[in-house]
Design an enzyme around this catalytic site. Structure first.
Site: not given
Ligand SMILES: *[C@@H]1O[C@H](CO)[C@@H](O)[C@H](O)[C@H]1NC(C)=O
Ligand SMILES: *[C@@H]1O[C@H](CO)[C@@H](O)[C@H](O)[C@H]1NC(C)=O
Ligand SMILES: *[C@@H]1O[C@H](CO)[C@@H](O)[C@H](O)[C@H]1NC(C)=O
Ligand SMILES: *[C@@H]1O[C@H](CO)[C@@H](O)[C@H](O)[C@H]1NC(C)=O
Ligand SMILES: *[C@@H]1O[C@H](CO)[C@@H](O)[C@H](O)[C@H]1NC(C)=O
Ligand SMILES: *[C@@H]1O[C@H](CO)[C@@H](O)[C@H](O)[C@H]1NC(C)=O
Ligand SMILES: *[C@@H]1O[C@H](CO)[C@@H](O)[C@H](O)[C@H]1NC(C)=O
Ligand SMILES: *[C@@H]1O[C@H](CO)[C@@H](O)[C@H](O)[C@H]1NC(C)=O
Ligand SMILES: *[C@@H]1O[C@H](CO)[C@@H](O)[C@H](O)[C@H]1NC(C)=O
Ligand SMILES: *[C@@H]1O[C@H](CO)[C@@H](O)[C@H](O)[C@H]1NC(C)=O
Length: 696
Positions: A94, A157, A484
């Protein structure tokens, strides 16, 4: 001279040592063989002609699967725990991780499990790991000029996905008080290893992704979660397919996001049959933002509005009335287009805008006090606004507000802070990518759905809430939507099942999650092409009754049947020298023991005819009898042979076939949804059966 630099991946020991030495920038080889090099086209061609080079493919860039929008999911998963959970390591590929987030507090955690062989790399804005986040590495093989060359998360994220999968309980306050309650990961006792492969300036490159898989596998992670993707490719040139295959060979299941390109069909990504491909669904909690009008009326809409208003109302004006009349006909003032409004008329006011959204950025620049955005097709997730703002339905709340502005001399309003509300049962988010897939036609993808709308989880203070540099709000929590966000929920569910059944293969765990999933409420015509088998139910998956298991050899036979040649298969599985013509071709429409059944009718005017050969392993009770129960729509006949399976012991395997027949599908019908359920009165083992007619 036009010199092009190409990136190539060689996923095999290289014959041409000389070129390799000269141009090599990274050697894989912890878990599989290959390297990356800068090469000119003719050099690549020369390499391809050599004996031991099985493939050369260009490096491409992938992107993370989040929408820039935030909302809220209550508690991710409330589960009973197995004591070995703290020995489970969830690996994520990620944008990095921020340990400032309370989800990663390691109080009460012992040292990393003895199986752990990874390490923690430090660097700018990243000072080290702890006993919760036990590993962190970064990959920038291209030497791109990045800031924070370290596992630091300057996007947010990676912190969000990591805390969704395995964050500990932390921070009761939600995001500035919105969505209060405890945010915690699915396997809250598990450990986390972060592999940073995504960089703000260039996304996530194939070669970094492959390097991260290589190391994560060697480091000893137990499940891998990857919330990113690119356009679907044949498996031998798809780093996600290759990396996850190697992981699977070591008993590690990879969960991937399906993509955010829905609701159009044929948009699903990460489709290899050994991957768990995850769609995004909603939860029962939503956010609501209320506008109070000067006449006492109230209108509700959606957004994440973190701003607490003062006591007074603000003047309210429509974009149309705030138009800059001296502009040269440029832009649409009703829609508050950039450059169409007069700063003097907007300053200090709340502006009502028609159109598609994002006008909050325009109104911010003109020093407006807030914006009400009236949209004709309100989205099913909430977006964080950069100033006080709300999206309302143009045909209902929008009309009310518009009418109030027109009928009042000194219109006034105030946008209240967002509150959480209840919403009906789960549905597939509009943005979630849909099947059918374009790589292996008769495997249904996505496989499963999990919450991916309005998810509250950890965040990094190196990023702002909206990601916009003009935003000055930073928080250790944030609300995001995207597949996601769904992917790490499933990775957590995999870890959870694995903590109870450490001996189950990746295919077995996947089967358990798929056959026990809750079928989704179908909101649009894409049906299971949007949701797969349905929304995960991790507790039911612990005791599925039967498993659809898949061996390594069956994957290889499947690839042969799909038309991959020996060298292509060599790249995917990492060994060479076998020969498809020496392997019995698997029977049936899909040729693999998949827990769902799918056929695309080609040519689309032909009759429906398909056969699925399946084999199930009994993991319920020693003596048990399962009966087949089929639900099929008109125009589709489904026969299960035999329709009764009598098991006399645990781990016994029994075979059956499912025969689909029917006339050509009518013009207007694109999809037929059916299902098979094996029932022993204690377990229900459900597989969706989907017939799809592609458009000519
Ligand atoms: C740490 O992150 C901040 C915010 O992104 C950035 O401005 C700063 O340059 C970073 N520090 C280093 C040493 O890179
Ligand atoms: C209106 O538009 C003109 C032309 O683009 C511009 O010069 C002027 O500053 C604008 N007026 C206001 C009040 O924004
Ligand atoms: C301005 O935008 C609104 C909302 O999109 C639209 O309904 C309207 O027709 C547009 N007006 C013009 C003149 O284009
Ligand atoms: C308000 O007035 C504008 C024009 O001044 C018009 O376009 C709009 O339809 C009116 N809205 C309502 C709800 O009457
Ligand atoms: C599934 O297949 C694998 C490999 O063929 C085997 O190791 C495993 O025991 C089987 N059963 C389960 C429940 O995983
Ligand atoms: C194997 O398939 C790949 C991809 O389709 C192709 O490029 C290659 O030439 C094939 N190799 C052989 C030996 O047929
Ligand atoms: C694969 O096996 C077949 C039959 O045994 C043989 O004819 C063929 O030459 C083999 N191909 C390769 C590339 O070894
Ligand atoms: C099916 O479509 C093909 C191509 O359009 C056409 O040639 C064929 O006649 C059609 N068959 C039937 C049974 O309608
Ligand atoms: C299974 O059923 C058979 C026949 O009814 C019986 O003899 C056997 O003891 C049973 N086994 C178990 C484990 O219950
Ligand atoms: C299937 O099993 C459930 C219990 O899990 C039972 O309630 C139900 O009646 C069974 N249905 C059929 C059709 O056998």
């Amino acid at each position: 001279m036009n010199v092009l630099i190409f990136f190539f991946l060689f996923v095999f020991p290289l014959y041409s040592r000389q070129l390799a030495r000269e141009y090599k920038i990274h050697s894989y080889g912890k878990s599989f063989n290959g390297f990356v090099a800068h090469l000119l086209p003719h050099e690549a061609q020369k390499l391809l002609e050599e004996d031991n080079v099985v493939s050369v493919f260009p490096n491409t860039h992938n992107k993370i699967h989040t929408t820039r929008s935030w909302d809220y999911l209550g508690l991710p998963l409330r589960l009973s725990r197995h004591s070995v959970e703290s020995n489970i390591i969830v690996g994520l590929l990620d944008t990095g991780i921020s340990l400032d987030c309370p989800s990663f507090n390691d109080k009460g955690y012992g040292p990393p499990p003895s199986t752990w062989k990874g390490k923690c790399v430090t660097g700018p804005n990243f000072t080290g790991c702890n006993n919760k986040v036990i590993g962190a590495k970064f990959f920038n093989l291209q030497n791109a000029p990045v800031t924070n060359l370290s596992p630091a998360d300057d996007d947010g994220h990676g912190t969000h996905t990591a805390s969704t999968a395995a964050g500990g309980a932390g921070g009761g306050g939600g995001l500035d008080g919105i969505g209060g309650g405890t945010a915690r990961g699915g396997v809250a006792r598990a450990r986390i290893a972060m592999y940073k492969v995504c960089w703000s300036i260039m996304g996530c490159s194939d070669m970094d992704l492959l390097a991260a898989f290589d190391e994560a596998i060697a480091d000893g992670v137990n499940v891998i979660s990857v919330s990113l993707g690119g356009s679907p490719r044949m498996f031998f040139s798809d780093p996600m397919a290759i990396g996850s295959f190697h992981a699977m060979q070591r008993g590690i299941l990879t969960s991937c996001s399906a993509g955010n390109d829905g609701p159009s069909t044929m948009t699903v990504q990460n489709v290899a049959p050994w991957i768990l491909t995850v769609a995004a669904s909603s939860t029962d909690r939503r956010f609501s933002t209320v506008v109070a009008l000067g006449d006492g009326e109230k209108a509700a809409g959606m957004s994440i509005n973190t701003f607490t208003p003062g006591k007074n109302m603000y003047p309210l004006i429509s974009g149309e009335l705030a138009s800059n009349v001296s502009r040269d006909g440029y832009g649409n003032a009703s829609a508050c287009d950039y450059g169409s409004l007069s700063k003097e008329k907007v300053m200090g006011k709340i502006v009502y805008c028609l159109g598609t959204g994002n006008q909050d950025y325009v109104i911010k620049e003109l020093d407006g006090a807030g914006t009400i955005m009236a949209v004709e097709d309100p989205s099913d997730y909430s977006t964080t606004t950069i100033i006080p703002g709300v999206y309302v339905d143009a045909f209902s709340a929008g009309k009310t507000i518009d009418h109030y502005i027109n009928s009042t001399k000194n219109a006034q309003a105030v946008i209240l802070k967002t509150i959480s509300t209840r919403s009906p049962a789960p549905y597939v988010a509009s943005f979630s990518s849909r099947g059918p897939q374009s790589i292996t036609f008769n495997i249904l993808k996505p496989d499963l759905s999990a919450p991916g709308v309005d998810i509250l989880a950890g965040f990094s203070k190196l990023a702002t809430l909206t990601g916009d540099p003009k935003d000055n709000r930073r928080n250790v929590f944030n609300i995001l939507s995207g597949t996601s966000m769904a992917c790490p929920h499933v990775a957590a569910a995999v870890a959870y099942v694995k903590s109870f059944h450490p001996d189950w293969s990746p295919a077995a765990i996947k089967s358990a999650l798929m056959t026990t999933a809750t079928p989704m409420r179908i909101k649009d015509k894409t049906a299971e092409l949007g949701s797969g088998s349905g929304q995960i139910n991790p507790v039911r998956a612990l005791n599925p009754g039967l498993l659809y298991n898949i061996s390594m050899n069956s994957y290889i036979a499947f690839l042969c049947k799909e038309g991959y040649n020996s060298s292509s298969i060599g790249i995917i599985i990492g060994t060479k020298g076998f020969n498809c013509s020496t392997i019995d071709s698997p029977q049936g429409t899909d040729g693999i023991n998949y827990p769902s059944m799918h056929v695309q009718i080609v040519p689309s005017n032909s009759s429906i005819s398909a056969v699925f050969y399946r084999r199930v392993t009994n993991v319920g009770f020693g003596n048990s009898t399962y009966k087949a129960r089929v639900i099929a729509p008109e125009g589709l006949s489904i026969e299960v042979v035999p329709d009764t399976l009598k098991f006399s012991g645990l781990h016994q395997e029994l075979s059956f076939k499912v025969v689909l027949k029917g006339p050509p599908m009518p013009e207007e019908t694109k999809i037929l949804s059916a299902s098979l359920e094996w029932n022993d009165s204690k377990h229900r083992v459900r597989s969706p059966i989907v017939v799809y007619k592609p458009t000519l």
